[in-house]
Design a protein around this motif. Sequence first.
Motif, PDB file in Angstrom:
ATOM      1  N   ARG A   1       8.510 -10.900   9.544  1.00 31.12           N
ATOM      2  CA  ARG A   1       9.927 -11.014   9.301  1.00 31.12           C
ATOM      3  C   ARG A   1      10.751 -11.130  10.113  1.00 31.12           C
ATOM      4  O   ARG A   1      11.399 -10.555  10.512  1.00 31.12           O
ATOM      5  CB  ARG A   1      10.162  -9.990   8.226  1.00 31.12           C
ATOM      6  CG  ARG A   1      11.719 -10.508   7.386  1.00 31.12           C
ATOM      7  CD  ARG A   1      11.982 -10.101   6.085  1.00 31.12           C
ATOM      8  NE  ARG A   1      12.527  -8.546   6.186  1.00 31.12           N
ATOM      9  CZ  ARG A   1      12.455  -7.252   5.956  1.00 31.12           C
ATOM     10  NH1 ARG A   1      11.846  -7.417   4.315  1.00 31.12           N
ATOM     11  NH2 ARG A   1      13.022  -5.950   6.313  1.00 31.12           N
ATOM     12  N   ALA A   2      10.723 -12.402  10.892  1.00 27.76           N
ATOM     13  CA  ALA A   2      11.206 -12.910  12.076  1.00 27.76           C
ATOM     14  C   ALA A   2      12.974 -12.970  12.524  1.00 27.76           C
ATOM     15  O   ALA A   2      13.300 -12.145  13.539  1.00 27.76           O
ATOM     16  CB  ALA A   2      10.761 -14.300  12.457  1.00 27.76           C
ATOM     17  N   GLU A   3      13.832 -12.881  11.274  1.00 31.48           N
ATOM     18  CA  GLU A   3      14.715 -12.945  10.816  1.00 31.48           C
ATOM     19  C   GLU A   3      15.032 -11.348  11.196  1.00 31.48           C
ATOM     20  O   GLU A   3      16.060 -11.456  12.022  1.00 31.48           O
ATOM     21  CB  GLU A   3      15.799 -13.412  10.210  1.00 31.48           C
ATOM     22  CG  GLU A   3      17.179 -13.194   9.571  1.00 31.48           C
ATOM     23  CD  GLU A   3      17.810 -14.123   8.293  1.00 31.48           C
ATOM     24  OE1 GLU A   3      19.011 -13.794   8.239  1.00 31.48           O
ATOM     25  OE2 GLU A   3      16.589 -14.702   7.543  1.00 31.48           O
ATOM     26  N   ASP A   4      14.588 -10.380  11.467  1.00 26.92           N
ATOM     27  CA  ASP A   4      14.579  -8.373  11.859  1.00 26.92           C
ATOM     28  C   ASP A   4      14.973  -8.441  12.636  1.00 26.92           C
ATOM     29  O   ASP A   4      15.436  -8.275  13.674  1.00 26.92           O
ATOM     30  CB  ASP A   4      13.826  -7.977  11.548  1.00 26.92           C
ATOM     31  CG  ASP A   4      13.371  -7.763   9.352  1.00 26.92           C
ATOM     32  OD1 ASP A   4      14.402  -8.084   9.061  1.00 26.92           O
ATOM     33  OD2 ASP A   4      12.686  -6.918   9.516  1.00 26.92           O
ATOM     34  N   ALA A   5      14.023  -9.505  14.256  1.00 23.91           N
ATOM     35  CA  ALA A   5      13.991  -8.931  15.719  1.00 23.91           C
ATOM     36  C   ALA A   5      15.470  -9.543  15.956  1.00 23.91           C
ATOM     37  O   ALA A   5      15.587  -8.911  16.823  1.00 23.91           O
ATOM     38  CB  ALA A   5      12.720 -10.037  15.751  1.00 23.91           C
ATOM     39  N   GLY A   6      15.608 -11.200  15.764  1.00 22.88           N
ATOM     40  CA  GLY A   6      16.736 -11.318  15.982  1.00 22.88           C
ATOM     41  C   GLY A   6      17.937 -10.378  15.057  1.00 22.88           C
ATOM     42  O   GLY A   6      18.819  -9.914  16.469  1.00 22.88           O
ATOM     43  N   TYR A   7      18.476 -10.070  14.159  1.00 27.46           N
ATOM     44  CA  TYR A   7      19.184  -9.139  13.806  1.00 27.46           C
ATOM     45  C   TYR A   7      19.081  -7.646  14.291  1.00 27.46           C
ATOM     46  O   TYR A   7      20.074  -7.536  14.764  1.00 27.46           O
ATOM     47  CB  TYR A   7      19.266  -9.321  12.167  1.00 27.46           C
ATOM     48  CG  TYR A   7      20.077  -8.518  11.600  1.00 27.46           C
ATOM     49  CD1 TYR A   7      21.463  -9.239  11.591  1.00 27.46           C
ATOM     50  CD2 TYR A   7      19.849  -6.584  11.213  1.00 27.46           C
ATOM     51  CE1 TYR A   7      22.482  -7.845  10.807  1.00 27.46           C
ATOM     52  CE2 TYR A   7      20.863  -5.898  10.465  1.00 27.46           C
ATOM     53  CZ  TYR A   7      22.294  -6.915  10.013  1.00 27.46           C
ATOM     54  OH  TYR A   7      22.754  -5.972   9.562  1.00 27.46           O
TER      55      TYR A   7
ATOM     56  N   LEU B   1      15.839  -3.721  23.033  1.00 35.30           N
ATOM     57  CA  LEU B   1      14.039  -4.297  22.853  1.00 35.30           C
ATOM     58  C   LEU B   1      13.390  -4.042  21.679  1.00 35.30           C
ATOM     59  O   LEU B   1      13.816  -2.948  20.584  1.00 35.30           O
ATOM     60  CB  LEU B   1      13.397  -3.553  23.517  1.00 35.30           C
ATOM     61  CG  LEU B   1      12.220  -4.305  23.572  1.00 35.30           C
ATOM     62  CD1 LEU B   1      11.970  -6.203  24.113  1.00 35.30           C
ATOM     63  CD2 LEU B   1      10.700  -3.273  24.661  1.00 35.30           C
ATOM     64  N   ALA B   2      12.789  -4.947  21.102  1.00 25.29           N
ATOM     65  CA  ALA B   2      12.809  -4.820  19.698  1.00 25.29           C
ATOM     66  C   ALA B   2      11.009  -5.907  19.292  1.00 25.29           C
ATOM     67  O   ALA B   2      11.339  -6.758  20.532  1.00 25.29           O
ATOM     68  CB  ALA B   2      12.651  -5.965  18.235  1.00 25.29           C
ATOM     69  N   GLY B   3      10.142  -4.950  19.021  1.00 21.51           N
ATOM     70  CA  GLY B   3       8.995  -5.516  18.490  1.00 21.51           C
ATOM     71  C   GLY B   3       7.495  -4.762  18.285  1.00 21.51           C
ATOM     72  O   GLY B   3       8.235  -4.202  16.657  1.00 21.51           O
ATOM     73  N   GLY B   4       6.487  -5.558  17.988  1.00 21.60           N
ATOM     74  CA  GLY B   4       5.699  -5.166  17.250  1.00 21.60           C
ATOM     75  C   GLY B   4       4.572  -6.064  16.149  1.00 21.60           C
ATOM     76  O   GLY B   4       3.385  -5.746  15.853  1.00 21.60           O
ATOM     77  N   HIS B   5       4.918  -7.206  16.469  1.00 20.45           N
ATOM     78  CA  HIS B   5       4.592  -7.994  15.477  1.00 20.45           C
ATOM     79  C   HIS B   5       3.668  -8.581  15.782  1.00 20.45           C
ATOM     80  O   HIS B   5       2.913  -9.191  14.909  1.00 20.45           O
ATOM     81  CB  HIS B   5       5.943  -9.264  15.678  1.00 20.45           C
ATOM     82  CG  HIS B   5       5.958  -9.857  16.372  1.00 20.45           C
ATOM     83  ND1 HIS B   5       6.594  -9.412  18.147  1.00 20.45           N
ATOM     84  CD2 HIS B   5       5.952 -11.178  17.373  1.00 20.45           C
ATOM     85  CE1 HIS B   5       6.832  -9.824  19.425  1.00 20.45           C
ATOM     86  NE2 HIS B   5       6.850 -11.163  18.655  1.00 20.45           N
TER      87      HIS B   5
END
Length: 362
Positions: free
Chosen positions: A139-145, A279-283
Amino acid sequence: MRRMLALLLCCLSLPAMALSVTFINPGKHDEVYWLTATRAMEAAASDLGIRLQVLYAEREHPRALALARQIIAQPAAQRPDYVVFSNDYGTAPELLRLFEAAGIHSFMAFSGRDDQPGQPAIGLPRMHFRHWLGSLEPRAEDAGYLTARALIERGRRAGLPRINGKLPLLAIGGDRSTPSSLLRSAGMRRAVTEAGDVVLLQEVYAGWNRQRAQEQGGWLFRRYPQARLLWAGNDLMAFGAMDAWRQRGGQPGKDAFFSGINTSAQALAALRDDSLSVLAGGHFIAGAWSLVMLYDYHHGRDFGDEGLELVRPMFTLFNDRSAAQFMQRYGQLDFSRVDFRHYSKQHNPGLRRYNFDFRQLL
């Protein structure tokens, strides 16, 4: 009769042909994110007895089409059972046409169907393209948000200068055509709108490239000298913008704050030394989860009962503790400690719904 029985027993004793999958990796062979995705897929393939081949498009989208034609040109007996690919740079319509004509099952991972104006309509999986089985997207929007919201909060705590009462924010996105890139940017804008006290001064696109982000960051900082917050669609572009800030005599994490996405060792280290603030990640794990789904499908457990186009949360926002956990467990890009059979419905008949949240692996 005895000869027929002996022949039957002989056939039963032969090992079953392993399920085969080819992944058209849109990234470069030495690009940390896409290399990490490949290593996770290799670990899943090993657990599930899948013969996995990975072909790199090296960030050249015409090359992805050439690789597809290369697969199709093989003798039928040598073709893979399934091809996994990402809809980077809007290549999905042509790839689907190629694989459909060849009768090869295909599956989209990482970036799925694009409904942007001007893109060719491809319909839903298993409709116009009967061999297109489905898709799995983080859910790519999660990363930006998540990253934008945390970056904004960091700016508030630092008491950064404002323009007409609002915190100025700059953004460097990936590209204008890949669905996951557009969704990350949309998540960032949602966080800005919700914040109420933030103004997005400008967003540019650096094509996921550090050098280009450095160039763009340089003129963005010259154009908007009051800006001290910069959101980036991946870690490499964050580093490029940080390089530009250092060239101006600044200190990332001290007098300006940056966010990024991905789990490269450099990004996790930068988060821990506070030069990278968020930083976010895991995708990257989406490819491995796709193999789990295809394995189950191949063995009669169709994922269609959960939907043909799955968009699932896979991003986690890292802190110092979880960054250290990730580095300790997977810092060498070795995912062999994860038993991917544990997530398969074929191996776990009581499992009703896939859990693709990355946090469970930490």
